[in-house]
Design a protein around this motif. Structure first.
Motif, mmCIF file in Angstrom:
data_model
loop_
_atom_site.group_PDB
_atom_site.id
_atom_site.type_symbol
_atom_site.label_atom_id
_atom_site.label_comp_id
_atom_site.label_asym_id
_atom_site.label_seq_id
_atom_site.Cartn_x
_atom_site.Cartn_y
_atom_site.Cartn_z
ATOM 1 N N TRP A 156 -146.138 33.371 -1.534
ATOM 2 C CA TRP A 156 -146.713 34.284 -2.520
ATOM 3 C C TRP A 156 -146.415 35.742 -2.173
ATOM 4 N N LEU A 157 -146.624 36.091 -0.903
ATOM 5 C CA LEU A 157 -146.393 37.471 -0.468
ATOM 6 C C LEU A 157 -144.939 37.875 -0.647
ATOM 7 N N LEU A 158 -144.017 36.995 -0.268
ATOM 8 C CA LEU A 158 -142.595 37.338 -0.331
ATOM 9 C C LEU A 158 -142.039 37.270 -1.750
ATOM 10 N N ALA A 159 -142.546 36.332 -2.560
ATOM 11 C CA ALA A 159 -142.017 36.144 -3.906
ATOM 12 C C ALA A 159 -142.575 37.140 -4.910
ATOM 13 N N SER A 160 -143.839 37.554 -4.704
ATOM 14 C CA SER A 160 -144.453 38.430 -5.706
ATOM 15 C C SER A 160 -145.544 39.293 -5.072
ATOM 16 N N PRO A 161 -145.155 40.348 -4.372
ATOM 17 C CA PRO A 161 -146.153 41.240 -3.759
ATOM 18 C C PRO A 161 -147.137 41.812 -4.771
ATOM 19 N N ALA A 162 -146.686 42.070 -5.993
ATOM 20 C CA ALA A 162 -147.561 42.677 -7.005
ATOM 21 C C ALA A 162 -148.762 41.798 -7.311
ATOM 22 N N THR A 163 -148.533 40.482 -7.433
ATOM 23 C CA THR A 163 -149.655 39.581 -7.705
ATOM 24 C C THR A 163 -150.410 39.213 -6.437
ATOM 25 N N PHE A 164 -149.728 39.244 -5.300
ATOM 26 C CA PHE A 164 -150.389 38.949 -4.025
ATOM 27 C C PHE A 164 -151.528 39.923 -3.756
ATOM 28 N N TYR A 165 -151.336 41.170 -4.123
ATOM 29 C CA TYR A 165 -152.347 42.185 -3.854
ATOM 30 C C TYR A 165 -153.385 42.311 -4.962
ATOM 31 N N THR A 166 -153.427 41.347 -5.845
ATOM 32 C CA THR A 166 -154.485 41.309 -6.858
ATOM 33 C C THR A 166 -155.045 39.896 -6.924
ATOM 34 N N GLU A 167 -155.409 39.348 -5.760
ATOM 35 C CA GLU A 167 -155.856 37.963 -5.653
ATOM 36 C C GLU A 167 -157.035 37.641 -6.553
ATOM 37 N N SER A 168 -157.967 38.601 -6.704
ATOM 38 C CA SER A 168 -159.181 38.312 -7.451
ATOM 39 C C SER A 168 -158.913 38.060 -8.926
ATOM 40 N N ASP A 169 -157.826 38.600 -9.438
ATOM 41 C CA ASP A 169 -157.520 38.407 -10.854
ATOM 42 C C ASP A 169 -156.013 38.521 -11.074
ATOM 43 N N PRO A 170 -155.262 37.458 -10.768
ATOM 44 C CA PRO A 170 -153.806 37.518 -10.891
ATOM 45 C C PRO A 170 -153.343 37.868 -12.300
ATOM 46 N N LEU A 171 -154.114 37.551 -13.327
ATOM 47 C CA LEU A 171 -153.705 37.821 -14.698
ATOM 48 C C LEU A 171 -153.647 39.312 -15.002
ATOM 49 N N MET A 172 -154.341 40.128 -14.173
ATOM 50 C CA MET A 172 -154.364 41.566 -14.387
ATOM 51 C C MET A 172 -153.291 42.285 -13.577
ATOM 52 N N ALA A 173 -152.477 41.518 -12.887
ATOM 53 C CA ALA A 173 -151.457 42.135 -12.047
ATOM 54 C C ALA A 173 -150.401 42.839 -12.889
ATOM 55 N N ILE A 196 -153.525 30.506 16.751
ATOM 56 C CA ILE A 196 -152.465 31.354 16.208
ATOM 57 C C ILE A 196 -152.253 31.059 14.728
ATOM 58 N N LEU A 197 -152.168 29.773 14.378
ATOM 59 C CA LEU A 197 -151.921 29.397 12.989
ATOM 60 C C LEU A 197 -153.109 29.748 12.092
ATOM 61 N N THR A 198 -154.309 29.469 12.591
ATOM 62 C CA THR A 198 -155.508 29.780 11.808
ATOM 63 C C THR A 198 -155.652 31.281 11.611
ATOM 64 N N GLY A 199 -155.432 32.037 12.667
ATOM 65 C CA GLY A 199 -155.521 33.492 12.573
ATOM 66 C C GLY A 199 -154.458 34.073 11.661
ATOM 67 N N PHE A 200 -153.263 33.509 11.733
ATOM 68 C CA PHE A 200 -152.167 33.957 10.879
ATOM 69 C C PHE A 200 -152.532 33.745 9.406
ATOM 70 N N ALA A 201 -153.012 32.539 9.088
ATOM 71 C CA ALA A 201 -153.414 32.235 7.704
ATOM 72 C C ALA A 201 -154.563 33.133 7.264
ATOM 73 N N GLY A 202 -155.530 33.338 8.149
ATOM 74 C CA GLY A 202 -156.665 34.195 7.822
ATOM 75 C C GLY A 202 -156.254 35.638 7.614
ATOM 76 N N GLY A 203 -155.275 36.096 8.402
ATOM 77 C CA GLY A 203 -154.795 37.467 8.253
ATOM 78 C C GLY A 203 -154.117 37.692 6.915
ATOM 79 N N LEU A 204 -153.294 36.732 6.498
ATOM 80 C CA LEU A 204 -152.634 36.845 5.197
ATOM 81 C C LEU A 204 -153.644 36.766 4.062
ATOM 82 N N SER A 205 -154.612 35.875 4.216
ATOM 83 C CA SER A 205 -155.655 35.748 3.200
ATOM 84 C C SER A 205 -156.442 37.050 3.071
ATOM 85 N N GLY A 206 -156.757 37.664 4.207
ATOM 86 C CA GLY A 206 -157.499 38.918 4.180
ATOM 87 C C GLY A 206 -156.701 40.067 3.600
ATOM 88 N N ALA A 207 -155.377 40.021 3.764
ATOM 89 C CA ALA A 207 -154.527 41.099 3.236
ATOM 90 C C ALA A 207 -154.386 41.019 1.727
#
Length: 212
Positions: free
Chosen positions: A124-141, A41-52
């Motif tokens: 990260w998701l709760l504090a800053s959704p805008a940067t969360f969805y640009t994981e590959s390059d947070p500086l471009m968020a 459950i914990l591993t899948g939860f972490a993997g799901g957030l990472s994938g999102a």
């Protein structure tokens, strides 16, 4: 089976970092199925957030959290189930003697370091959704919060470092499950990846030549 007293001071969530083989053997021999379910459950939860992360923002944070909590463990079961079977088959080539159940437990235990990143993914998701969805390059968020950018950069660095150490742990875990060396575990893990890469290259070559 070892005497239970040998493991009285062993905590899998911390011992896996420095005593991976002993931790894997402990979980294989001593831990009940309920503990494995918790890890899944914990591993899948972490993997799901990472994938999102890094993708397009399609759902609110709460929906992403619940979706990762529900679907992530299912994906973890399927993925670990398949890779464990592949590892067991390949291990026979190296003289491995472990069972499928032992390998499944070893693979899931080797993923414990990734669970440590779970709180950071949530923050990260709760504090800053805008940067969360640009994981590959947070500086471009798009502008949001400096906190989100800092969390993203720290998490990316931690993911890289922990990813490398997780691979080392996996090699030792496979070796322990099959009762052979970590080097043999290394080849058991690498061979499927190598074959997949070769298959993809051959497929691309076929597509290119077929288009002429």
């Amino acid at each position: 089976m070892r005497e239970a007293t040998e493991y009285t001071q062993l905590n899998p969530f911390t011992a896996i970092w420095t005593r991976p083989r002993e931790t894997v053997r402990y979980v294989i021999e001593e831990k009940q199925t309920s503990f494995i379910v918790i890890l899944l459950i914990l591993t899948g939860f972490a993997g799901g957030l990472s994938g999102a992360s890094g993708g397009e923002e399609m759902f609110p944070a709460v929906a992403v959290i619940f979706g990762s909590l529900l679907l992530g463990p299912l994906a973890a079961v399927a993925g670990i189930g398949i890779i464990s079977g592949i590892y067991v088959l390949l291990s026979k080539l190296f003289g491995g003697t472990g069972t499928y159940s032992e390998m499944f437990r070893a693979v899931i235990v080797s993923g414990i370091p990734q669970i440590w990143l779970l709180p950071m993914w949530l923050i990260w998701l709760l504090a800053s959704p805008a940067t969360f969805y640009t994981e590959s390059d947070p500086l471009m968020a798009k502008p949001d919060t400096g906190l989100g950018m800092v969390i993203g950069l720290v998490l990316l660095a931690a993911t890289f470092v922990i990813g490398i150490w997780t691979f080392v742990i996996q090699c030792k875990a496979v070796g322990e499950a099959q009762r052979f060396s970590a080097w043999k575990g290394f080849f058991v893990i690498v061979i499927p990846s190598f074959l997949i890469v070769v298959a993809l290259i051959l497929f691309l070559v076929f597509v290119v030549f077929a288009s002429f």
